[in-house]
Write a protein that holds these residues in place. Structure first.
Motif: not given
Length: 241
Positions: A204-209
């Motif tokens: 999800x951290x990557x998804x936000x980026x």
């Protein structure tokens, strides 16, 4: 009439006048400042109208006594509320809303459930910030009881996923679960394959980026084979044709 009797009558009249003035004071004292805390589903004005339904409810003395001797009103999406008096003219309403992590559609209604899977509300209303959950298999549903799904652990997964989405400030209005309980997110026109719970926070951290680069596009983003934020080819995006 003797002086003693006259003094006694004056005392009685004085006491009666005192209580009369006291009653008039109590019933003329009106709440003119109301503060609402803890509300998300309703505005301060909406909650005030739901709790103080009559003109008499704004009388400080009446409202105080009513709060002590009568049960509180039942308000959708609200677990309970408390009235705190700052002074006779100022009232503070503290609202404790029901903890809802998602909802399922059933018999033309939206059934909102908590982190244990218990159905806490049934309504046609759709609440912003609470995702629709699909893919769960169940038959008979009862209000205030748990959704009868085979895998009860799915509710903890939904709770954790929802918390992670809020932490990353990702607005997701629909989460779909497969028969193997892997998750797919629907964010606008982007379909995101999340897969199992492994490395969920990192995904999800990557998804936000990633999402800002996909703004305005339509397609499927595959994070199910995510191997860490340092991997250059950690995800695949397929544009809709």
């Amino acid at each position: 009439m003797t002086d003693r009797r006259r003094r006694k009558e004056i005392t009685i009249y004085g006491i009666l006048l005192f209580f009369l003035l006291l009653i008039l004071l109590l019933f003329s004292t009106r709440v003119n400042k109301i503060t609402v805390l803890g509300n998300k589903q309703y505005t301060e004005k909406e909650l005030t109208k739901m709790i103080l339904t009559k003109e008499l409810d704004y009388n400080s003395f009446y409202a105080f006594i009513k709060d002590k001797i009568r049960p509180h009103k039942t308000i959708p999406f609200v677990e309970k509320y408390e009235l705190h008096w700052k002074n006779p003219f100022a009232l503070e309403i503290i609202v404790y809303e029901k903890n809802m992590v998602g909802y399922v559609e059933y018999m033309s209604s939206n059934l909102y459930f908590d982190g244990d899977g218990n159905v806490v509300e049934s309504t046609k209303k759709k609440i912003p910030g609470i995702p629709r959950i699909t893919g769960l298999k169940f038959s008979k549903v009862s209000l205030y009881k748990a959704l009868p799904v085979e895998n009860k652990a799915i509710f903890q997964d939904i709770l954790n996923l929802g918390a992670a989405l809020r932490l990353e400030e990702i607005d997701c209005d629909h989460i779909e679960y497969s028969s193997s309980y892997t998750a797919t997110l629907y964010i606008g026109d982007i379909k995101v394959l999340i897969g199992d719970n492994e490395d969920m926070e990192q995904k999800l951290m990557s998804l936000k980026d990633i999402l800002p680069a996909l703004k305005g596009r339509k397609g499927t983003l595959d994070l199910s084979r995510y191997q860490g934020r340092k991997e250059k080819e950690a995800y695949v995006f397929k544009e809709n044709k």
